[in-house]
Scaffold this motif. Structure first.
Motif, PDB file in Angstrom:
ATOM      1  N   LEU A 150       0.830  -1.211   0.000  1.00  0.00           N
ATOM      2  CA  LEU A 150       0.000   0.000   0.000  1.00  0.00           C
ATOM      3  C   LEU A 150       0.866   1.264   0.000  1.00  0.00           C
ATOM      4  O   LEU A 150       0.621   2.201  -0.768  1.00  0.00           O
ATOM      5  N   LEU A 151       1.891   1.292   0.853  1.00  0.00           N
ATOM      6  CA  LEU A 151       2.780   2.469   0.907  1.00  0.00           C
ATOM      7  C   LEU A 151       3.555   2.645  -0.395  1.00  0.00           C
ATOM      8  O   LEU A 151       3.792   3.765  -0.840  1.00  0.00           O
ATOM      9  N   SER A 152       3.935   1.538  -0.988  1.00  0.00           N
ATOM     10  CA  SER A 152       4.655   1.602  -2.263  1.00  0.00           C
ATOM     11  C   SER A 152       3.760   2.148  -3.374  1.00  0.00           C
ATOM     12  O   SER A 152       4.210   2.920  -4.227  1.00  0.00           O
ATOM     13  N   SER A 153       2.492   1.768  -3.358  1.00  0.00           N
ATOM     14  CA  SER A 153       1.567   2.258  -4.398  1.00  0.00           C
ATOM     15  C   SER A 153       1.284   3.751  -4.234  1.00  0.00           C
ATOM     16  O   SER A 153       0.946   4.426  -5.208  1.00  0.00           O
ATOM     17  N   HIS A 154       1.440   4.302  -3.022  1.00  0.00           N
ATOM     18  CA  HIS A 154       1.241   5.732  -2.788  1.00  0.00           C
ATOM     19  C   HIS A 154       2.544   6.540  -2.918  1.00  0.00           C
ATOM     20  O   HIS A 154       2.532   7.753  -2.735  1.00  0.00           O
ATOM     21  N   GLY A 155       3.643   5.872  -3.236  1.00  0.00           N
ATOM     22  CA  GLY A 155       4.902   6.569  -3.477  1.00  0.00           C
ATOM     23  C   GLY A 155       5.662   6.958  -2.213  1.00  0.00           C
ATOM     24  O   GLY A 155       6.624   7.738  -2.287  1.00  0.00           O
ATOM     25  N   ILE A 156       5.264   6.427  -1.077  1.00  0.00           N
ATOM     26  CA  ILE A 156       5.972   6.762   0.168  1.00  0.00           C
ATOM     27  C   ILE A 156       7.284   6.003   0.253  1.00  0.00           C
ATOM     28  O   ILE A 156       8.293   6.545   0.704  1.00  0.00           O
ATOM     29  N   ILE A 157       7.278   4.744  -0.212  1.00  0.00           N
ATOM     30  CA  ILE A 157       8.504   3.936  -0.220  1.00  0.00           C
ATOM     31  C   ILE A 157       8.738   3.388  -1.618  1.00  0.00           C
ATOM     32  O   ILE A 157       7.810   3.343  -2.449  1.00  0.00           O
ATOM     33  N   THR A 158       9.960   2.984  -1.878  1.00  0.00           N
ATOM     34  CA  THR A 158      10.310   2.373  -3.159  1.00  0.00           C
ATOM     35  C   THR A 158      11.158   1.142  -2.908  1.00  0.00           C
ATOM     36  O   THR A 158      11.876   1.060  -1.906  1.00  0.00           O
ATOM     37  N   GLN A 159      11.092   0.197  -3.833  1.00  0.00           N
ATOM     38  CA  GLN A 159      11.920  -0.995  -3.719  1.00  0.00           C
ATOM     39  C   GLN A 159      13.289  -0.680  -4.294  1.00  0.00           C
ATOM     40  O   GLN A 159      13.399  -0.176  -5.407  1.00  0.00           O
ATOM     41  N   VAL A 160      14.341  -0.956  -3.531  1.00  0.00           N
ATOM     42  CA  VAL A 160      15.692  -0.647  -4.000  1.00  0.00           C
ATOM     43  C   VAL A 160      16.448  -1.888  -4.440  1.00  0.00           C
ATOM     44  O   VAL A 160      17.467  -1.777  -5.123  1.00  0.00           O
ATOM     45  N   SER A 161      15.977  -3.057  -4.068  1.00  0.00           N
ATOM     46  CA  SER A 161      16.630  -4.285  -4.516  1.00  0.00           C
ATOM     47  C   SER A 161      15.923  -4.814  -5.755  1.00  0.00           C
ATOM     48  O   SER A 161      14.787  -4.434  -6.053  1.00  0.00           O
ATOM     49  N   ARG A 162      16.609  -5.672  -6.472  1.00  0.00           N
ATOM     50  CA  ARG A 162      16.011  -6.276  -7.654  1.00  0.00           C
ATOM     51  C   ARG A 162      15.656  -7.719  -7.324  1.00  0.00           C
ATOM     52  O   ARG A 162      16.284  -8.341  -6.499  1.00  0.00           O
ATOM     53  N   GLY A 163      14.673  -8.207  -7.996  1.00  0.00           N
ATOM     54  CA  GLY A 163      14.284  -9.601  -7.782  1.00  0.00           C
ATOM     55  C   GLY A 163      12.999  -9.697  -6.992  1.00  0.00           C
ATOM     56  O   GLY A 163      12.434  -8.708  -6.538  1.00  0.00           O
ATOM     57  N   ARG A 164      12.565 -10.935  -6.854  1.00  0.00           N
ATOM     58  CA  ARG A 164      11.289 -11.165  -6.193  1.00  0.00           C
ATOM     59  C   ARG A 164      11.470 -11.586  -4.738  1.00  0.00           C
ATOM     60  O   ARG A 164      10.530 -11.528  -3.967  1.00  0.00           O
ATOM     61  N   ARG A 165      12.643 -12.037  -4.371  1.00  0.00           N
ATOM     62  CA  ARG A 165      12.866 -12.503  -3.005  1.00  0.00           C
ATOM     63  C   ARG A 165      13.781 -11.548  -2.254  1.00  0.00           C
ATOM     64  O   ARG A 165      14.594 -10.856  -2.846  1.00  0.00           O
ATOM     65  N   ASN A 166      13.628 -11.540  -0.943  1.00  0.00           N
ATOM     66  CA  ASN A 166      14.460 -10.707  -0.067  1.00  0.00           C
ATOM     67  C   ASN A 166      14.471  -9.248  -0.530  1.00  0.00           C
ATOM     68  O   ASN A 166      15.532  -8.636  -0.685  1.00  0.00           O
TER      69      ASN A 166
END
Length: 186
Positions: A150-166
């Motif tokens: 939910l936070l990612s969809s609102h732009g508050i956080i972003t994913q910095v790692s690549r991949g689906r795990r960890n």
């Protein structure tokens, strides 16, 4: 005076019973001990110049009591400054969390107690994984994962790692918090 004399004698007798040796015995023991130079009697010297070193003083005209008074004043002042800075930091963090809550509330998201704990934890650790955030907030992995989505969809956080795990996430606004604090304090 006659009334106090038995009390004084009684004190001396009690003291002798607790400490059976006399002051003369102490002097004899001190005189028998091998003599070592007392550091208070000799002043330290600079090995290169041979000059007597002086202890550090804020001003050579101040007494020790004045130096201690200055030290206490400066220590108290530094503590007061630290508390004021801390209050300023808390107000900045409060504004950021309130802004995030308003952003989520504007999109009709129900703010739960766990979600508020997560937002505060993100400010404290702006780079995190789902597992570390779940551990920090004592919430389940699934709950934290849903809130992060939910936070990612609102732009508050972003994913910095690549991949689906960890997956590792970051909050850019919380990462820039130090720059904000420095701008506010300076």
């Amino acid at each position: 005076m006659d009334v106090l004399l038995p009390a004084i004698i009684g004190q001396r007798a009690r003291r002798r019973m607790r400490y059976p040796h006399s002051a003369k015995e102490d002097l004899r023991r001190i005189n028998k001990a091998p003599h070592t130079p007392n550091s208070c009697n000799t002043s330290p010297r600079d090995k290169q110049t041979g000059k007597v070193l002086q202890s550090y003083r804020f001003s050579p005209l101040k007494t020790e009591v004045q130096m201690i008074d200055d030290w206490i004043y400066h220590t108290a002042r530094a503590s007061q400054n630290a508390v004021q800075i801390e209050y300023g930091i808390f107000s900045i963090i409060g504004k950021i969390v309130d802004k995030w809550e308003a952003l989520l509330a504007s999109s009709e998201v129900h703010l739960t107690k766990t979600m508020r704990k997560l937002l505060i934890a993100i400010v404290g650790a702006p780079v995190f994984s789902i597992a570390s955030l779940a551990h920090a907030t004592e919430a389940s992995y699934t709950t934290v994962s849903n809130i992060i989505t939910l936070l990612s969809s609102h732009g508050i956080i972003t994913q910095v790692s690549r991949g689906r795990r960890n997956k590792v996430y970051a909050c850019p606004e919380a990462l820039g918090l130090f720059d904000t604090i420095i701008a506010e304090v300076a």
